[in-house]
Design a protein around this motif. Structure first.
Motif, mmCIF file in Angstrom:
data_model
loop_
_atom_site.group_PDB
_atom_site.id
_atom_site.type_symbol
_atom_site.label_atom_id
_atom_site.label_comp_id
_atom_site.label_asym_id
_atom_site.label_seq_id
_atom_site.Cartn_x
_atom_site.Cartn_y
_atom_site.Cartn_z
ATOM 1 N N ARG A 411 4.407 -76.202 74.656
ATOM 2 C CA ARG A 411 3.318 -76.299 73.695
ATOM 3 C C ARG A 411 2.295 -77.321 74.146
ATOM 4 N NH1 ARG A 411 3.553 -74.352 68.909
ATOM 5 N NH2 ARG A 411 2.482 -76.140 67.951
ATOM 6 N N SER A 412 1.044 -77.000 73.845
ATOM 7 C CA SER A 412 -0.065 -77.920 74.085
ATOM 8 C C SER A 412 -0.872 -77.988 72.805
ATOM 9 C CB SER A 412 -0.942 -77.434 75.238
ATOM 10 O OG SER A 412 -2.076 -78.247 75.381
ATOM 11 N N THR A 416 1.330 -72.576 71.673
ATOM 12 C CA THR A 416 2.436 -72.295 72.581
ATOM 13 C C THR A 416 1.909 -71.424 73.712
ATOM 14 O OG1 THR A 416 4.085 -72.432 70.819
ATOM 15 C CG2 THR A 416 4.705 -71.244 72.801
ATOM 16 N N ALA A 440 14.326 -79.882 74.767
ATOM 17 C CA ALA A 440 13.006 -79.983 74.140
ATOM 18 C C ALA A 440 12.211 -81.145 74.732
ATOM 19 C CB ALA A 440 13.156 -80.155 72.632
ATOM 20 N N ALA A 444 8.691 -80.679 76.626
ATOM 21 C CA ALA A 444 7.481 -81.375 76.170
ATOM 22 C C ALA A 444 6.824 -82.139 77.314
ATOM 23 C CB ALA A 444 7.839 -82.329 75.029
ATOM 24 N N GLN A 445 7.650 -82.782 78.134
ATOM 25 C CA GLN A 445 7.089 -83.530 79.264
ATOM 26 C C GLN A 445 6.472 -82.575 80.276
ATOM 27 O OE1 GLN A 445 9.824 -86.273 80.973
ATOM 28 N NE2 GLN A 445 8.296 -87.287 82.206
#
Length: 708
Positions: A411-412, A416, A440, A444-445
């Motif tokens: 996600r940004s 998504t 997760a 995210a990273q």
């Protein structure tokens, strides 16, 4: 004390040490034991007189530990005493530390783990083997200190004889063989912190001593008893719920609580012994064994809890290291494909999966599809569905992914743009909450790294475009004539203002068969489709083509036709140029013009009459072998010719109203007496005044020639 001594010895005598401190001297055969007597000032403990004194063998066993204690027996003696006797620690500690219950112990009905009263009797809460009672006489003061020093001990003062008699009673009740079994069990129980080993030894000892074929040990887990070990009960497995009803349904008849500091930490349930019942001594043995085992079990449980905590901590440390390593790796790479590879390999190695993949669909960037053992094409074909996935989840049942697969969204902001798919683990373990949290975090990273890589690409593309635009602007600037050539009997001025850094308009005054103020020239305004580098290159191509064709002495129609063919052959189908070409003879004022898909030319006569030269041909470069027809007109003194691009008449204000051809002609009429350059400047000023704050969306080009 005297009453106690009379129970043990045949003769009591008293001697006074130097300094007046009394001591008790027993008969020679018990001298070493009596020498160990000390006045502890603890509550009086009375051994029930109806209990028998143990044989001398027990006194011999502890004589070596007690004979050097003399008057000042302390914790060191007691520690040695514990090591030899291995009796319950709480009993001796309560005796010596004044912690025995103040009420008659026989009134203390202990509770079993299932909430029912246990066997009522004269048992100490600290050790079920001790058959004692507490006197209700007043509390005495220690004789070894203060004002009582040197006085005769109270017959009810606790001494090591009391402890000795307690131990003698243990031996009497259990017998040497059972006591030896307790000693051996105590050594084994205290030497290991492995709960399973402790419980296995405890169960073997009980089943072997009592000759039972069924036994279960359950321990307390989160407030309920759970099976820890079972023998002879095949339908009970580890961690199954265990209650008395469940046990009795499986022919388990007797239940013994396992207690630690008054709290039930487990229960031992056994079936019927081989001879049909348990003797009281056997029950005492079981209770003693469980009393010894309680502390070991509690310690083992605490040890296992510590190990689990350490394991979780180590796992968190490893996950943190993985996050740091991945962060270092992805921060050093600005290629999305490399980031995708590092992410999938990290997760596959961490969870031991053989099937994994990653897919992204960021708008404006190429799709990324990495897969091993999986076909993720269905995700791209139905990306609208997966764009709604906000949190990690297991693969839905209606997806073609293997059961148990884990989906991690990339996600940004609130969007998504991809998915990481990890198939089932090879060790058959499901993904737990900790795994999902770790995955997760990695996703995210990685999502941030993907964004950075794409932004870097966008920056590179933008920088490259800026370079191209700057180069195109330089090319275009060089194509415009720095100074228009002077023409006889004429005043010519032109100006171009681009909407962007690189525009698509071009104007020029080109000589025909030689240069000179009296020679014919070509006045042209060209509007090229598109902007940027390609428009600049096409403008350069048109200028070179016109110069080459004009040098051959061809007619204006032939110049337009050949220019069209050359542009069509060298440009894409969506590229073209509109042009107004006017061949002008400065000496005579005669003109021949060709309008190639361009705006109408305007001739403002001296008489204020306006003549338009409309479009009569298609734009240059669209179709090959097109015939262009030229038309003629004459300019007289005082006449004015205006050639312009659509940016003049189509300039919009904030209300999207156009400047229009009518306003343009009105400005020409109002300014006709002024020089050509001032007329051009005035037209630009009027356009700016009309559009106000509306942005310029198209290039504006204007050429004005006055016949003098």
């Amino acid at each position: 004390m005297d009453e106690v001594l009379h129970e043990i010895t045949k003769e009591d005598t008293e001697e006074t040490k130097p300094g007046g401190r009394p001591r008790v001297v027993p008969t020679p055969e018990q001298q070493s034991t009596v020498r160990a007597t000390a006045n502890f000032g603890t509550p009086q403990i009375h051994i029930a007189k109806h209990l028998r004194i143990a044989p001398k063998t027990l006194r011999k066993r502890f004589r070596s530990e007690l004979k050097h204690a003399a008057y000042d027996a302390n914790n060191a003696v007691l520690d040695s005493f514990f090591k030899m006797a291995t009796t319950h620690h709480n009993v001796a500690a309560a005796i010596l530390a004044n912690q025995m219950p103040t009420t008659d112990i026989r009134q203390n009905n202990r509770q079993n783990p299932f909430g029912r009263p246990a066997k009522s009797g004269n048992y100490c809460a600290g050790c079920p083997l001790i058959f004692i009672e507490r006197k209700n006489s007043p509390k005495t003061t220690p004789l070894s200190t203060g004002k009582n020093r040197g006085k005769t001990p109270s017959p009810h003062t606790t001494s090591q004889f009391d402890i000795l008699k307690i131990l003698e009673r243990v031996t009497v009740k259990l017998g040497d063989s059972r006591l030896q079994a307790l000693l051996e069990s105590a050594k084994l129980l205290s030497s290991s912190l492995a709960l399973n080993d402790l419980l296995a030894h405890l169960l073997r000892t009980v089943m072997g001593r009592l000759l039972v074929s069924k036994a279960v040990i359950a321990v307390d887990l989160d407030g309920s008893m759970r099976v820890a070990l079972a023998r002879g009960v095949p339908d009970l497995s580890q961690n199954d719920l265990f209650t008395e009803d469940i046990g009795r349904a499986r022919k388990l008849e007797q239940f013994f609580p396992i207690e630690q500091t008054g709290k039930a930490i487990g229960v031992l349930a056994i079936g019927r012994p081989a001879r049909g019942f348990l003797e009281p001594e056997e029950e005492d043995f079981v209770e003693a064994l469980l009393g010894l085992a309680a502390s070991s079990i509690a310690n083992a449980q605490a040890h296992e809890a510590t190990l689990r905590s350490n394991e979780k901590l180590e796992q968190k440390v490893q996950e943190l290291r993985a996050l740091i390593d991945l962060g270092r790796g992805v921060s050093a790479s600005l290629e999305p494909d490399d980031i995708a590879q590092m992410l999938t390999l990290t997760l596959a190695g961490r969870w031991i999966v053989s099937k994994h993949g990653l897919v992204t669909w960021k708008e404006g960037h190429p799709e990324i599809l990495r897969q091993k053992g999986l076909d993720l094409g269905f995700i791209l074909s139905a990306r609208e569905r997966w764009t709604q996935l906000l949190e990690p989840t297991l693969a839905p049942a209606d997806s073609p992914l293997p059961a148990g697969s884990l989906l991690l969204p990339l996600r940004s902001s609130a969007e998504t743009f991809g998915l990481v798919v990890c198939g089932p683990r090879l060790n058959k373990q499901p993904y737990n909450e900790s795994d999902i949290e770790f995955g997760a975090g990695l996703a995210a990273q990685a999502a941030v790294s993907f964004d950075n890589a794409w932004h870097f690409r966008d920056t590179l593309v933008r920088q490259q475009m800026e370079k191209e635009v700057a180069l195109a602007a330089n090319i275009q600037r060089d194509l415009f004539p720095a100074v228009l050539p002077p023409l006889a009997h004429s005043d010519v001025a032109a100006r171009n203002r681009q909407a962007k850094l690189v525009g698509g308009d071009y104007y020029d005054v080109l000589p025909i068969q030689g240069s000179g103020p009296d020679l014919p020239h070509l006045l042209c305004v060209v509007d090229i489709s598109g902007k940027g580098m390609f428009a600049a290159l096409l403008m350069s191509n048109i200028q070179a083509t016109l110069r080459a064709l004009l040098s051959r002495g061809q007619s204006l129609s032939e110049v337009a036709q050949q220019a069209n063919n050359l542009l069509h052959a060298t440009t894409p189908a969506n590229r073209y140029a509109t042009a107004f070409l006017n061949q002008y003879d400065p000496v005579t004022g005669s003109c021949r013009w060709v309008n190639c898909g361009h705006n109408d030319g305007v001739v403002l006569r001296k008489s204020d009459e306006v003549e338009l030269m409309p479009c009569s041909n298609i734009a240059l470069g669209l179709f090959p072998r097109i015939t262009y027809e030229a038309q003629a007109f004459q300019l007289h003194s005082g006449d004015l010719l205006a050639i312009y691009s659509d940016g003049v008449t189509e300039a919009n204000d904030m209300a999207e109203q156009e400047f229009s051809l009518e306003r343009f002609i009105a400005v020409l009429r109002a300014q006709r007496e002024r020089p050509a350059s001032e007329i051009v400047d005035t037209v630009f000023q009027e356009i700016d005044s009309f559009v106000g704050d509306a942005p310029q969306f198209d290039d504006i080009t204007l050429m004005v020639m006055k016949r003098l």
